[in-house]
Design a protein around this motif. Structure first.
Motif, short mmCIF file in Angstrom:
data_model
loop_
_atom_site.label_atom_id
_atom_site.label_comp_id
_atom_site.label_asym_id
_atom_site.label_seq_id
_atom_site.Cartn_x
_atom_site.Cartn_y
_atom_site.Cartn_z
N SER A 120 0.84 -1.21 0.00
CA SER A 120 0.00 0.00 0.00
C SER A 120 0.87 1.25 0.00
O SER A 120 0.69 2.15 -0.82
CB SER A 120 -0.91 0.02 1.23
OG SER A 120 -1.55 -1.21 1.40
N GLU A 121 1.81 1.29 0.94
CA GLU A 121 2.64 2.50 1.05
C GLU A 121 3.61 2.61 -0.12
O GLU A 121 3.90 3.71 -0.60
CB GLU A 121 3.43 2.48 2.36
CG GLU A 121 2.55 2.61 3.60
CD GLU A 121 3.33 2.28 4.86
OE1 GLU A 121 3.84 3.23 5.48
OE2 GLU A 121 3.45 1.09 5.20
N ASP A 132 -7.28 0.34 -2.37
CA ASP A 132 -6.40 0.27 -1.21
C ASP A 132 -5.39 1.41 -1.20
O ASP A 132 -5.23 2.08 -0.17
CB ASP A 132 -5.66 -1.08 -1.22
CG ASP A 132 -4.68 -1.21 -0.08
OD1 ASP A 132 -3.55 -0.68 -0.22
OD2 ASP A 132 -5.04 -1.80 0.95
N TYR A 133 -4.70 1.65 -2.33
CA TYR A 133 -3.60 2.62 -2.25
C TYR A 133 -3.92 4.01 -2.81
O TYR A 133 -3.31 5.00 -2.40
CB TYR A 133 -2.34 2.06 -2.92
CG TYR A 133 -2.35 2.04 -4.43
CD1 TYR A 133 -2.91 0.96 -5.13
CD2 TYR A 133 -1.81 3.09 -5.15
CE1 TYR A 133 -2.91 0.95 -6.51
CE2 TYR A 133 -1.82 3.09 -6.53
CZ TYR A 133 -2.38 2.01 -7.21
OH TYR A 133 -2.39 2.00 -8.58
#
Lengths: 250, 291
Positions: free
Chosen positions: B47-48, B76-77
């Motif tokens: 994600s990050e 999600d991201y």
């Protein structure tokens, strides 16, 4: 373990939603309000973690008008220790919501922030990852299994055409998918006790967040989805009906 | 003015093959005016890692809009990217209504599809993902930008991926969905639906009842608290068709109902209905598609 559970009050999914005559908004009066279904998994997961980790606390937080207090109290009845009601009437977009929550949650400094993966009214699913970004902590979305290992978590989620195991240190934002657990029902006694619980009330204006006044996302108009033309019930013996249907589909 | 389209690669194993839903997003991007460029991520997903890399590239190159397909990974991201950039983010867009300067009006569902909204976003880059099948697929853009997923400082990481060999096709992206409800009666009962889906090259879906009974996984659930689908053909077997399921399928091109109960709500609403036992009807239909 300090747990924060974010809950949102939304229209009941089984209810019909009516548009106001000017087309700009839904008719608020006619709607029955409930806890966002995905948030129920978050509340339940928090309750289970608390049971397994003695000394844990659960803070239930919601942003909304007067009626939002109901979903906070519902969370308390299901295991929350305290509730924070951030009072707000105006429409907030996701960034503004996440900024507001970052301010309030930031002061609590929880180990784990649980919420539903998406709200069934706007369908954004944006606030949790944004909140994680503003708190500078990791996030994991749509979790179907969650395990705690000391100061870290292992989560399982659907990924591509399979499943993934994700590990993260705490603190972390985790959003809950259907099937994570089986949410319990509150007993009458727990509900009555929750009714008497004093909630911490914060006026959203008092937080001094610039994004609250402005909006980069604006709903201009609402419509009902187009009506489909009436269908046809096929007749004749089954094999003839099947042949007719196959002909139409091929 | 650059429009970036995130090109996801199909898990088909074919090198460089772009997912159909990404090519549909290319079509949508084409309607925004400007130069469409493809974004291809390199490196494992986190994600990050994706959020950091895409934000940094956007800060550097200033695209006007970032576009992609709506799916659990983009959901999600991309919000994290939006937070980093202060951008408006809207998933599940179904149409582009108007463009005026840095304001884009899109149509998208609200209340799980009970309503359709016209929503305006303001800001650069706007981040929009489009519902699969809302647009016809376009040709992959000739110019692509490779973005390397960040790994330093990434905290939540995927440790293990287990592929589900049986499932190659997401129910939200399939052209044909054969779906089962309470009428199927058991997990084993779904075998006939799987055979029909295989014969038609489709995916198997499930109503909430079937999932709640444990007959099918949550990822197969179609409906209000599952997936909203818009396939060419949706065949609902043993599904009564209550509003919560209906909003999940109302965008399908052709809806077929197979149900023993002539009074089931879905019988009137479906384009074609066969009143009968699905265990008789479905195998007959499979035969038609195998021949």
């Amino acid at each position: 373990m300090k747990i924060v559970v974010l809950v949102k009050q939304v229209p009941d999914t089984s209810a019909k939603v009516n548009i106001r005559s000017d087309g700009s908004d839904v008719d608020q009066e006619s709607i029955s309000l409930v806890t966002n279904p995905y948030d129920e998994y978050a509340i339940e997961e928090a309750a289970r973690i608390k049971k397994a980790n003695v000394g844990s606390t659960i803070t239930i937080i919601s942003i909304g008008g007067e009626k939002a207090a109901d979903v906070i109290r519902n969370g308390i009845a299901l295991g929350g220790d305290e509730g924070i009601h951030i009072k707000n009437q105006a429409k907030l977009d996701a960034i503004a919501t996440a900024q507001v929550l970052a301010k309030v949650v930031g002061e609590i400094k929880p180990d784990l922030i649980l919420c539903g993966k998406v709200a069934v009214d706007d369908g954004w699913g944006a606030v949790p990852p944004m909140l994680a970004e503003y708190l500078d902590i990791p996030h994991i979305t749509a979790v179907k299994k969650l395990d705690l290992n000391g100061n870290a978590i292992t989560a399982e989620k659907d990924f591509s055409t399979g499943s993934a195991k994700v590990e993260s240190p705490l603190p972390c934002v985790v959003t809950c998918e259907k099937g994570l657990n089986e949410p319990r029902y509150a007993s009458l006694m727990e509900m009555m006790k929750a009714k008497k619980k004093e909630l911490k009330v914060i006026d959203v204006g008092s937080l001094g967040i610039a994004e609250v006044g402005t909006s980069i996302i604006e709903t201009l108009k609402l419509n009902y989805p187009p009506e489909r033309p009436a269908g046809k019930v096929l007749q004749g013996d089954l094999s003839a009906q099947v042949k007719e249907l196959a002909g139409k589909l091929k | 003015m650059d429009i970036w389209v995130i090109l996801e690669l199909a898990p088909s194993g074919v090198e460089g093959q772009v997912k159909e839903s990404s090519l549909e997003a290319v079509s949508a991007a084409g309607k925004l005016g400007g130069t469409v460029k493809g974004i291809i991520f390199e490196g494992d997903f986190s994600s990050e890692g994706y959020a950091e890399a895409l934000s940094a590239a956007a800060k550097e190159k200033s695209p006007a809009v970032i576009v992609g397909a709506t799916n659990p990974i983009s959901r999600d991201y991309l919000p994290r990217v939006a937070a980093k950039l202060g951008s408006p983010y809207l998933p599940d867009c179904t149409g582009i209504e108007n463009i005026s300067g840095d304001e884009i009006t899109v149509s998208r569902p609200l209340y799980t599809g009970k309503l359709v909204s016209q929503t305006k976003v303001k800001g650069k880059p706007a981040i929009l993902t489009f519902r699969p099948k809302a647009f016809a697929p376009g040709a992959a853009p000739s110019e692509t930008i490779k973005i390397t997923a960040k790994t330093d400082g990434v905290r939540a990481k995927i440790k293990e991926i287990v592929a589900d060999v049986k499932k190659k096709l997401d129910v939200a992206e399939a052209e044909v969905v054969v779906s089962g409800g309470r009428g199927v009666g058991s997990a084993d009962g779904f075998k006939v639906l799987e055979e029909l889906a295989a014969a038609m090259g489709g995916a198997v879906g499930a109503s909430r009842s079937a999932v709640d009974f444990g007959w099918r996984p949550v990822s197969d659930q179609v409906g209000q608290t599952g997936k909203i689908v818009a396939p060419k053909i949706y065949i609902a077997c043993g599904i009564s068709g209550a509003i919560q399921h209906w909003v999940g399928i109302q965008n399908a091109k052709t809806i077929i109902a197979v149900n023993k109960d002539p009074e089931a709500p879905i019988i009137k609403k479906a384009d074609y209905s066969i009143v009968g036992d699905l265990f008789e009807v479905v195998p007959l239909l499979t035969k038609e598609f195998k021949s």
